[in-house]
Design a protein around this motif. Structure first.
Motif: not given
Length: 266
Positions: A33-55
């Motif tokens: 539950e704490a992890r799900a809450g942290a996921l819901a509350r977290q701010g913007p996240v940049l993800v570097v994945s292979g060929d792409s950069l995602q927001l």
């Protein structure tokens, strides 16, 4: 009679339940539950994945950009030529196929095509591969040059996109941005995106604003790992005064103490 037996059996099992197992189950439920809450509350996240950069915002993809242009993939393909030759050295058919495809490429100044064609022509003409180690050693310089150019292309694209997003999409949230770099186990050390964001954020340690998601190619799993780091960071800070404490094996200090006092025979 059967119903009475089942009720008695259920009551006996409940009475015999280990309270520590119940506590452990309660911990795991609270952790999820704490992890799900942290996921819901977290701010913007940049993800570097292979060929792409995602927001991502709130777990939803908000923007995406390509950070590996076509030239990058050509460089990668060329760099695989010497590696493929070494791995296929014992198979004449595979060497002939490599030679055919390599000859079909337009001549370039990459330093790989011409010497590789010459090596393959000699091996196929003789019917045996000789001088393989010397060929591989000679390819070291060209391979390193290809890698330098490919890294520069990726970094230039990443810097350009991050600068634009920071200006247009993240001006008010930049201090809350977290970054997840998805990569393979073998490429973890020195990974391009990791190097870029450690310098940009001024944060080299993992677990704060920066997380490496090894082999988690599904961005949802990568975001879940980020939430895990957030929850574990809070637990480590609260109980041990160290936000990184739960990012290591909890048993590690005890293991070192035991191993130091019980020398193992060699």
């Amino acid at each position: 009679m059967l119903l009475r037996y089942l009720l008695i059996t259920t009551c006996c099992l409940a009475a015999a339940a280990d309270p520590l197992l119940e506590i452990d189950a309660a911990f795991h439920r609270a952790y999820a539950e704490a992890r799900a809450g942290a996921l819901a509350r977290q701010g913007p996240v940049l993800v570097v994945s292979g060929d792409s950069l995602q927001l991502y915002r709130g777990g939803t993809l908000a923007a995406e950009a390509v950070i590996r242009p076509p030239r990058y993939h050509r460089l990668k393909g060329l760099s695989h030529v010497p590696l493929a030759i070494r791995l296929a050295a014992g198979d004449r058919g595979r060497l002939a196929s490599l030679r055919e495809n390599l000859a079909a490429l337009e001549p370039g100044t990459d330093g790989v095509r011409a010497p590789s064609l010459a090596f393959l022509d000699g091996a196929l003409a003789r019917g045996e591969v000789s001088g393989l180690d010397a060929y591989c050693a000679a390819m070291r310089g060209p391979l390193e040059a290809l890698a330098r150019e490919a890294a520069a292309l990726e970094l230039e694209a990443m810097e350009r996109e991050v600068r634009a997003w920071r200006r247009d999409l993240l001006a008010a949230d930049w201090d809350r941005v977290r970054v997840v770099v998805i990569g393979s186990h073998m490429a973890r050390e020195g990974e391009v995106g990791w190097q870029f964001f450690t310098r940009l954020l001024g944060e080299a340690r993992e677990g704060g604003r920066l997380v490496f998601a090894e082999e988690k190619w599904d961005p949802r799993e990568a975001l879940k790992l980020l939430a895990t780091h957030m929850v574990d960071g809070d637990l480590g800070r609260a109980f041990f005064g160290d936000p990184d404490r739960m990012h290591r094996d909890v048993l590690a200090p005890g293991a070192r103490i035991w191993l130091d006092s019980h020398p193992l025979p060699r």
